[in-house]
Design an enzyme around this catalytic site. Structure first.
Site, PDB file in Angstrom:
ATOM      1  N   ARG A 108       0.048   8.997 -11.053  1.00 31.77           N
ATOM      2  CA  ARG A 108       0.701   7.808 -11.117  1.00 31.77           C
ATOM      3  C   ARG A 108       0.544   7.309 -12.530  1.00 31.77           C
ATOM      4  O   ARG A 108       1.389   6.669 -13.074  1.00 31.77           O
ATOM      5  CB  ARG A 108      -0.444   6.732 -10.435  1.00 31.77           C
ATOM      6  CG  ARG A 108       0.000   6.884  -8.815  1.00 31.77           C
ATOM      7  CD  ARG A 108      -0.891   5.915  -8.059  1.00 31.77           C
ATOM      8  NE  ARG A 108      -0.434   5.737  -6.675  1.00 31.77           N
ATOM      9  CZ  ARG A 108      -1.060   5.282  -5.715  1.00 31.77           C
ATOM     10  NH1 ARG A 108      -2.267   4.888  -5.826  1.00 31.77           N
ATOM     11  NH2 ARG A 108      -0.682   5.284  -4.412  1.00 31.77           N
ATOM     12  N   LYS A 136       1.320   6.305  14.102  1.00 32.73           N
ATOM     13  CA  LYS A 136       1.549   5.187  14.738  1.00 32.73           C
ATOM     14  C   LYS A 136       2.845   4.422  15.041  1.00 32.73           C
ATOM     15  O   LYS A 136       3.649   4.324  13.996  1.00 32.73           O
ATOM     16  CB  LYS A 136       0.410   4.328  14.380  1.00 32.73           C
ATOM     17  CG  LYS A 136      -0.781   4.499  14.386  1.00 32.73           C
ATOM     18  CD  LYS A 136      -1.638   3.261  14.352  1.00 32.73           C
ATOM     19  CE  LYS A 136      -2.356   3.283  12.795  1.00 32.73           C
ATOM     20  NZ  LYS A 136      -2.977   2.250  12.174  1.00 32.73           N
ATOM     21  N   GLY A 162       3.215   8.733   2.153  1.00 34.18           N
ATOM     22  CA  GLY A 162       2.354   9.562   1.416  1.00 34.18           C
ATOM     23  C   GLY A 162       2.216  10.776   2.093  1.00 34.18           C
ATOM     24  O   GLY A 162       2.279  11.866   1.323  1.00 34.18           O
ATOM     25  N   GLY A 198       3.215   1.268   1.682  1.00 37.42           N
ATOM     26  CA  GLY A 198       3.765   0.159   2.370  1.00 37.42           C
ATOM     27  C   GLY A 198       5.054  -0.508   1.887  1.00 37.42           C
ATOM     28  O   GLY A 198       5.692  -1.180   2.588  1.00 37.42           O
TER      29      GLY A 198
HETATM   30  P1  ADP Z   1       3.275   8.736   6.080  1.00 36.40           P
HETATM   31  O1  ADP Z   1       1.915   8.708   5.253  1.00 36.40           O
HETATM   32  O2  ADP Z   1       4.280   9.857   5.669  1.00 36.40           O
HETATM   33  O3  ADP Z   1       4.177   7.643   6.300  1.00 36.40           O
HETATM   34  P2  ADP Z   1       1.844   8.774   8.518  1.00 36.40           P
HETATM   35  O4  ADP Z   1       0.680   8.051   7.751  1.00 36.40           O
HETATM   36  O5  ADP Z   1       2.556   7.538   9.368  1.00 36.40           O
HETATM   37  O6  ADP Z   1       2.987   9.447   7.768  1.00 36.40           O
HETATM   38  O7  ADP Z   1       1.430   9.750   9.454  1.00 36.40           O
HETATM   39  C1  ADP Z   1       0.542  10.901   9.215  1.00 36.40           C
HETATM   40  C2  ADP Z   1      -0.430  11.349  10.219  1.00 36.40           C
HETATM   41  O8  ADP Z   1       0.142  11.491  11.345  1.00 36.40           O
HETATM   42  C3  ADP Z   1      -1.043  12.600   9.795  1.00 36.40           C
HETATM   43  O9  ADP Z   1      -2.272  12.683   9.274  1.00 36.40           O
HETATM   44  C4  ADP Z   1      -0.758  13.628  11.105  1.00 36.40           C
HETATM   45  O10 ADP Z   1      -1.556  14.434  11.455  1.00 36.40           O
HETATM   46  C5  ADP Z   1      -0.520  12.569  12.135  1.00 36.40           C
HETATM   47  N1  ADP Z   1       0.261  12.909  13.240  1.00 36.40           N
HETATM   48  C6  ADP Z   1       1.646  13.503  13.195  1.00 36.40           C
HETATM   49  N2  ADP Z   1       1.675  14.001  14.445  1.00 36.40           N
HETATM   50  C7  ADP Z   1       0.602  13.619  15.197  1.00 36.40           C
HETATM   51  C8  ADP Z   1       0.450  13.807  16.609  1.00 36.40           C
HETATM   52  N3  ADP Z   1       1.306  14.413  17.416  1.00 36.40           N
HETATM   53  N4  ADP Z   1      -0.810  13.537  17.107  1.00 36.40           N
HETATM   54  C9  ADP Z   1      -1.855  13.109  16.361  1.00 36.40           C
HETATM   55  N5  ADP Z   1      -1.378  12.810  14.914  1.00 36.40           N
HETATM   56  C10 ADP Z   1      -0.286  13.208  14.513  1.00 36.40           C
HETATM   57 MG    MG Z   2       0.195   7.896   5.731  1.00 34.39          MG
END
Ligand code: ADP
Ligand code: MG
Length: 395
Positions: free
Chosen positions: A38, A199, A352, A375
């Site tokens: 960063r 989620k 992230g 976010g």
């Molecule tokens: P980003 O940071 O790219 O926005 P998120 O924080 O929403 O992504 O989600 C990332 C997390 O989702 C990871 O830690 C990953 O392990 C989890 N994940 C992905 N697929 C599954 C799954 N099928 N079951 C449980 N967790 C999952």
């Molecule tokens: Mg994340």
């Protein structure tokens, strides 16, 4: 409407307050900076101002010091790293505002910089207190916001201060606005959005907005199972957001109404638990055993998603396709990242974990843009106006 950037203003001799995102991770053992990405990413903006003869006042938050001075959250390590990277000493002010700080700034030569202490040492920061914002503004003649990651927060140093000074964006925010903003306002089509991650609640707003814009939406990751269940499928012990099954149903209906192609996994890699030792086996999406959980998209799904990505002119990806942290459940995420890297269209990663997955695969350079906001990027993709950007002067 496009916003003014540091390219559009004269900075020579001016005192310029620059809001950066220096919220870097620190090592738990010795408090040193464990990743200075960063700080390095803020250098183009800072160097542009310095070489233009500005007197640069840098400011940022770090962590959550709860509105009072706390040595644990001092920006001292950041001042030291900045000094190394810029090749001259960037002093750390003893405070954020006040006489001592003003004196330090008054003594600042053109082409030099000072770093203010953690703005969150004042509770007025997160409250967007106008008097505090004015005190920040009074130290400078121009305000530059380059902290995209906090642009979704209406705080004194990210939004309030812009009421009292000419306000423009730095190169980081300028790039976010032109690449992501351009992609969602006038996308080159077909425009494909890929949403994954853990989620549904985190991403449903994004899915809803992208259904207004995209030609195809691809769903993967943990949230895919809520969508599969919404269609009446057995999902075993997979992640499921029971309260959002209805919302998922509505999204599928909206896609139909709008003529947006909506892709969900047709096969999934299952195991009994999230563990590197668990046995992984692939099942069709309508044959997930009751005692197993889906942890990645299967081979057939990967092929399908790769084909959709291959034909796209714009791809935005947010959220891994599976539990990519564990090798045996990382194949789906790898397939999507590779397909994007091979694309000649515009490819954007927001999120992230998706960014770190692409980084681990050595594919970061192959993408058009990797967003620096978590976010903030999600809210931007949701079509929500970010206060830190709304506050800047229009072109
Ligand atoms: P980003 O940071 O790219 O926005 P998120 O924080 O929403 O992504 O989600 C990332 C997390 O989702 C990871 O830690 C990953 O392990 C989890 N994940 C992905 N697929 C599954 C799954 N099928 N079951 C449980 N967790 C999952
Ligand atoms: Mg994340």
């Amino acid at each position: 409407m496009s916003k003014k950037s540091i390219r559009d203003v004269e900075v020579s001799g001016k005192k310029v307050l620059v809001r950066c995102d220096f919220n870097v991770p620190l090592s738990k053992t010795d408090g040193s900076i464990s990743d200075d990405k960063r700080i390095r990413e803020s250098l183009p903006t800072i160097k542009h101002l310095l070489s233009g003869g500005a007197r640069v006042i840098l400011c940022s938050h770090m962590g959550r010091p709860k509105g009072e001075f706390n040595e644990k959250y001092t920006l001292k390590p950041v001042a030291e790293r900045l000094s190394e990277l810029l090749g001259f000493e960037v002093p750390l002010a003893p405070d954020v505002i006040g006489d001592k700080v003003t004196a330090l700034i008054d003594a600042l030569e053109p082409g030099r910089a000072v770093l203010l202490e953690n703005v969150r040492f004042y509770k007025e920061e997160e409250k967007n207190d106008p008097a505090f914002a004015k005190k920040l503004a009074d130290m400078a003649e121009l305000y530059v916001n380059d902290a995209f990651g906090t642009a979704h927060r209406a705080h004194a140093s990210t939004a309030g201060v812009a009421s009292y000074l000419p306000a423009v964006c730095g190169f980081l925010i300028e790039k976010e606005l032109s690449v992501i903003g351009g992609a969602i306002s006038e996308p080159k089509r077909p425009f494909v959005a890929i949403l994954g991650g853990a989620k549904v609640s985190d991403k449903i707003g994004v899915i809803d907005n992208l259904l207004n814009i995209a030609d195809a939406v691809i769903i993967g990751g943990g949230m895919a199972y809520t969508f599969l269940k919404a269609q009446g499928l057995e999902i075993g012990t997979s992640l499921c957001d029971e309260e959002r099954i209805d919302v998922a149903k509505k999204a599928i209906e909206k896609a139909k109404e709008k003529g947006v192609k909506f892709y969900m996994p047709i096969d999934v890699v299952c195991a009994s638990e999230i563990s590197a030792d668990a046995e992984a086996k692939t099942f069709d999406a309508d044959k997930i055993p009751a005692d197993l959980m889906g942890l990645d998209i299967g081979e057939k799904t990967r092929k399908l998603y790769e084909d959709v990505i291959k034909d796209a002119k714009t791809v935005i990806w947010n959220g891994p396709m599976g539990v990519f942290e564990i090798d045996k459940f990382s194949g789906g995420t790898r397939a999507v990242a590779n397909a994007m890297a091979a694309s000649e269209g515009i490819t954007i990663i927001g999120g992230g974990d998706s960014a770190s997955a692409a980084g681990k695969l050595g594919l970061a350079d192959k993408m058009t843009h990797i967003s620096t906001g978590g976010g903030a990027t999600l809210e931007y993709l949701e079509g929500i106006e970010l206060p830190g950007i709304a506050a800047l002067n229009d072109k």
